[in-house]
Design an enzyme around this catalytic site. Structure first.
Site, PDB file in Angstrom:
ATOM      1  N   GLU A 271       1.442   0.190  -4.775  1.00 30.16           N
ATOM      2  CA  GLU A 271       0.446   1.180  -5.220  1.00 30.16           C
ATOM      3  C   GLU A 271       1.102   2.553  -5.261  1.00 30.16           C
ATOM      4  OE1 GLU A 271      -3.415   3.575  -3.605  1.00 30.16           O
ATOM      5  OE2 GLU A 271      -1.706   2.992  -2.371  1.00 30.16           O
TER       6      GLU A 271
ATOM      7  N   ASP B 227       0.831  -1.195   0.000  1.00 31.09           N
ATOM      8  CA  ASP B 227       0.000   0.000   0.000  1.00 31.09           C
ATOM      9  C   ASP B 227       0.871   1.253   0.000  1.00 31.09           C
ATOM     10  OD1 ASP B 227      -2.720   1.110   0.349  1.00 31.09           O
ATOM     11  OD2 ASP B 227      -1.966   1.834   2.273  1.00 31.09           O
TER      12      ASP B 227
ATOM     13  N   ASP C 140     -10.367   2.225  -5.301  1.00 27.56           N
ATOM     14  CA  ASP C 140     -10.139   3.653  -5.055  1.00 27.56           C
ATOM     15  C   ASP C 140     -10.638   4.533  -6.194  1.00 27.56           C
ATOM     16  OD1 ASP C 140      -8.979   3.285  -2.529  1.00 27.56           O
ATOM     17  OD2 ASP C 140      -7.038   2.818  -3.424  1.00 27.56           O
TER      18      ASP C 140
HETATM   19  C1  NOJ Z   1      -4.472   3.202  -0.727  1.00 25.13           C
HETATM   20  C2  NOJ Z   1      -5.537   2.192  -0.612  1.00 25.13           C
HETATM   21  O1  NOJ Z   1      -5.737   1.566  -1.806  1.00 25.13           O
HETATM   22  C3  NOJ Z   1      -6.708   2.945  -0.081  1.00 25.13           C
HETATM   23  O2  NOJ Z   1      -7.878   2.244  -0.255  1.00 25.13           O
HETATM   24  C4  NOJ Z   1      -6.375   3.212   1.351  1.00 25.13           C
HETATM   25  O3  NOJ Z   1      -7.417   3.887   2.006  1.00 25.13           O
HETATM   26  C5  NOJ Z   1      -5.120   4.077   1.418  1.00 25.13           C
HETATM   27  N1  NOJ Z   1      -4.082   3.587   0.580  1.00 25.13           N
HETATM   28  C6  NOJ Z   1      -4.594   4.150   2.818  1.00 25.13           C
HETATM   29  O4  NOJ Z   1      -4.166   2.879   3.229  1.00 25.13           O
END
Ligand code: NOJ
Ligand code: NOJ
Ligand code: CA
Length: 708
Positions: A272, A244, A344
């Site tokens: 990500e 993440d 997201d």
């Molecule tokens: C990115 C994640 O994909 C998202 O859903 C999350 O809320 C944030 N990072 C914080 O962890």
């Protein structure tokens, strides 16, 4: 008596072995996978006993109308749906973060998504059981493995829980309180405001990501805690990690994390790095990170182009341009993870409620460069347009929709099967063959194995004669068996392997996939090396074709590696004890035929995160940056460019600059700081090289003055 004791011992030993032994059947060549992204809470409820646990009661909505609450999905539910996943051709699942998560409601909501861990050593009670044990998790992982499905866990080491409400970031080490944001005597957290400028490297890494308690990975205790947590997941059988928020963690600590994971066992990491296009201010940083860290990225720029082209009807030239640019900038392009939508952003059908276009987009990610990842429910056309279909409405409850007859389900299955039989999809290069706004013909090629794809998203049948291909002459039927309106194609004989496609009308709104597999037994063809950097002794997985069933050799430069296992398509060996540096890896089969080569960087030793600070650096003008360079491969071997030196460094206290990077444990290194001016000119600091002996474990800090 002795015998019964021995039996007890051997049962105990066997149990340990089952948990700790690396599953050698699962290695880190992920290029042939089809990944399915599961929100554990939203998928399937197989255990109602964990729906409203005592320690976090009241966060569950049994009616499935309030999507801000837990919905009841659990690991037992994922396990129950393995046949469904397998039938779709899914070879790997990525599950949302599994750890014990914030127990109360916060001003940012309820942590059903798992991104707000409070204990990185225990399992969330809504997903497992009331004692936060690993039982249901282990059972699910074992069942996946028994069915040939790998398990990737979403790992979020950047932060704990929200810092302004709820548990105020409190975190625990297997039940023992460590700190919270208001009670942090040991400096486990950063105490900075929220990030406001997402293009500022310092802010993105050291400020808080929207009120989340930001962990300080430069603290030795925090670093070790998080590395132990990752190792624990590996001991519980996890095959890889979706990391993440990689843009928001120091690079040095992440190099160490990936290196530690690869040292533990075969694995795969993808991160990500949220961005929209290849024009993003930090896009070049993202490629530099992916090229060095051992962590691939979720391909956000390609995702944006996919949404524009299939969702909003932009020209195929946009998709082709993004793909072309990334294939230049990303050294390990075939390892980037591609997707149509995720948790997201709005789902594709919210963007464009057109299943035909969704099928085309799915066929695209399943046949183009990168490892395809499909968001849960896509195959059932799941979407909820409340509030524009954004969070949490992009994460609907599956609601027991598990049909195996939808077109999307079948298309995924067919193209996943093709991925297993034709390595052009996982290992190949990409070549555009015919393009206009609505029609895209592209070829994937791994030596003589070829896949040619034609997509027409327009309302008019279009003739693509004039296109050439390296498919051998002949007639090819559509591998989707016309399910997306495709047709057969005939290829005529051309010169130099450039064979003309016979006049073929590509029907309106169609996808055709044509495939040729080179079945010759040799010579060996190397398609994947993973990891791409490690110190001597670490296991490396080599994927490809035609290695033969009798072992030959793997060489790093001219040095043969120790072979751990050898099959026709996969070899495991260990990095030989050669000097650090970059080597060509080749496979030689038992008939002395040598494969193509791939680069591998042999590191000096295991890695340690170190923060380097230079005080009062050379004066800079806007656009100038200070970098770190040094005499080890980890510091770029005295490189002086954006891609080879370490940096740009951060300067929140100008004219002091600092950066966290990874260097070899227990090694005495030499280094210097350089200024790279806006026009590319390089200015070295004067004097002798600085020297530093890296600690054998933990973390390190070095402060020196710029030498005038
Ligand atoms: C990115 C994640 O994909 C998202 O859903 C999350 O809320 C944030 N990072 C914080 O962890
Ligand atoms: C030039 C630097 O000034 C020096 O310190 C360094 O040792 C060499 N580059 C390495 O090639
Ligand atoms: Ca449940």
């Amino acid at each position: 008596m002795f015998a019964s004791k021995w039996r007890k011992w051997s049962v105990a030993l066997l149990a340990c072995w089952l948990i700790l032994a690396p599953a050698t059947a699962f290695a880190d060549d992920f290029k042939n996978e089809v990944i399915y992204q599961i929100f554990t809470d939203r998928f399937f409820d197989s255990n109602s006993a964990n729906n409203n646990p005592a320690q976090s009661s009241g966060l569950y909505d049994a009616t499935h109308t309030d999507l801000t609450k837990y919905q009841g999905g659990d690991f037992a539910g994922i396990q129950a749906k393995i046949p469904y996943l397998k039938g779709m051709g899914v070879t790997c699942i990525w599950i949302s973060p599994p750890f014990d998560n914030c127990n109360v409601s916060t001003t940012s909501g309820i942590g059903y998504h798992g991104y707000w861990a409070r204990d990185f050593k225990r399992i969330e009670e809504h997903f497992g059981d009331a004692s936060n044990s690993w039982t249901a998790f282990d059972s699910m992982v074992n069942a996946c493995h028994a069915n040939g499905i790998k398990v990737v866990v979403d790992f979020a080491p950047n932060h704990t829980t929200p810092n302004n409400s709820g548990e105020f970031g409190a975190f625990y080490n297997n039940g023992t309180f460590m700190a919270d944001i208001n009670n942090d005597p040991s400096g486990y957290f950063h105490h900075n405001p929220n990030i406001s400028n997402y293009d500022n490297r310092y802010e993105t890494q050291y400020y808080a990501l929207s009120f989340l308690s930001d962990l300080n990975q430069e603290n030795a205790t925090v670093s070790q805690y998080l590395l132990d947590s990752m190792t624990l997941l590996q001991q519980h059988g996890v095959d890889g990690f979706r990391v993440d928020a990689v843009k928001h963690l120091t690079w040095g600590w992440q190099y160490v994390m990936a290196n530690k994971g690869y040292t533990n066992r075969d694995s795969f990491y993808f991160g990500e790095w949220y961005q929209s296009t290849t024009g993003d201010p930090l896009y070049k940083d993202s490629a530099k990170f992916a090229n060095k860290s051992g962590i691939s990225l979720l391909d956000f720029p390609l995702n944006q182009s996919i949404r524009n082209v299939f969702g909003s009807n932009a020209s195929f030239t946009q998709l082709d341009a993004t793909m072309g640019q990334e294939n230049v900038d990303f050294k390990w392009a075939n390892d980037q993870v591609t997707f149509v939508d995720n948790h997201d952003m709005s789902r594709f059908l919210t963007l464009n409620n057109n299943q035909t276009r969704l099928h085309q987009a799915l066929a695209y990610i399943l046949t183009s460069r990168g490892i395809p990842c499909i968001f849960y429910g896509t195959e059932q056309y799941l979407f909820n347009n409340t509030n524009g279909g954004t969070d949490p409405y992009n994460r609907p409850w599956m609601n027991n929709q598990f049909s195996t007859t939808t077109t999307a389900y079948q298309v995924i299955k067919k193209l996943s099967d093709l991925r297993q039989t034709n390595r052009a999809l996982g290992y190949g290069t990409t070549q555009q063959r015919w393009i206009n706004s609505d029609v895209y013909v592209y070829e994937r090629k791994f030596f003589n194995s070829v896949v040619l794809v034609a997509i027409n998203k327009g309302a008019t049948a279009t003739n693509v004669s004039g296109a050439i291909t390296t498919l051998p002459p002949g007639t090819y039927t559509d591998r989707l068996t016309n399910q997306l309106g495709g047709v057969s194609v005939t290829v005529n004989t051309g010169t130099g392997g450039n064979n003309p496609v016979a006049t073929t009308s590509i029907p309106a709104n169609s996808v055709s996939v044509w495939s040729y597999v080179d079945n010759a037994a040799q010579p060996p063809r190397l398609g994947s090396v993973g990891p791409t950097s490690a110190q001597p002794g670490v296991k490396v997985t080599i994927g490809g074709t035609k290695f033969g069933t009798t072992a030959g050799s793997v060489k790093f430069g001219t040095t043969a590696a120790t072979i751990v296992s050898w099959t026709d398509k996969k070899i495991v060996c260990t990095v030989p004890a050669v000097a650090a540096g970059t080597y060509s890896v080749t496979v030689t089969n038992s008939s002395a035929q040598v494969s193509n080569a791939s680069d591998f960087t042999v590191l000096t030793a295991a890695q340690i995160p170190v923060t380097f600070t230079v005080i009062n650096a050379s004066p800079t003008s806007p656009g100038d940056n200070i970098y770190l360079t040094g005499n080890v491969v980890e510091l770029g071997n005295w490189g002086t460019t954006f891609s080879t030196a370490v940096g740009p460094m951060n300067t929140p206290n100008y004219p002091n600059w600092f950066i966290n990077t990874s260097v070899p444990a227990g090694t005495t290194i030499q280094f210097k700081f350089i200024k790279i001016k806006a026009d590319g000119t390089v200015v070295w600091e004067n004097g002798a090289n600085h020297t530093y002996t890296v600690p054998a474990n933990g973390v390190g800090f070095v402060n020196v003055n710029w030498q005038y």
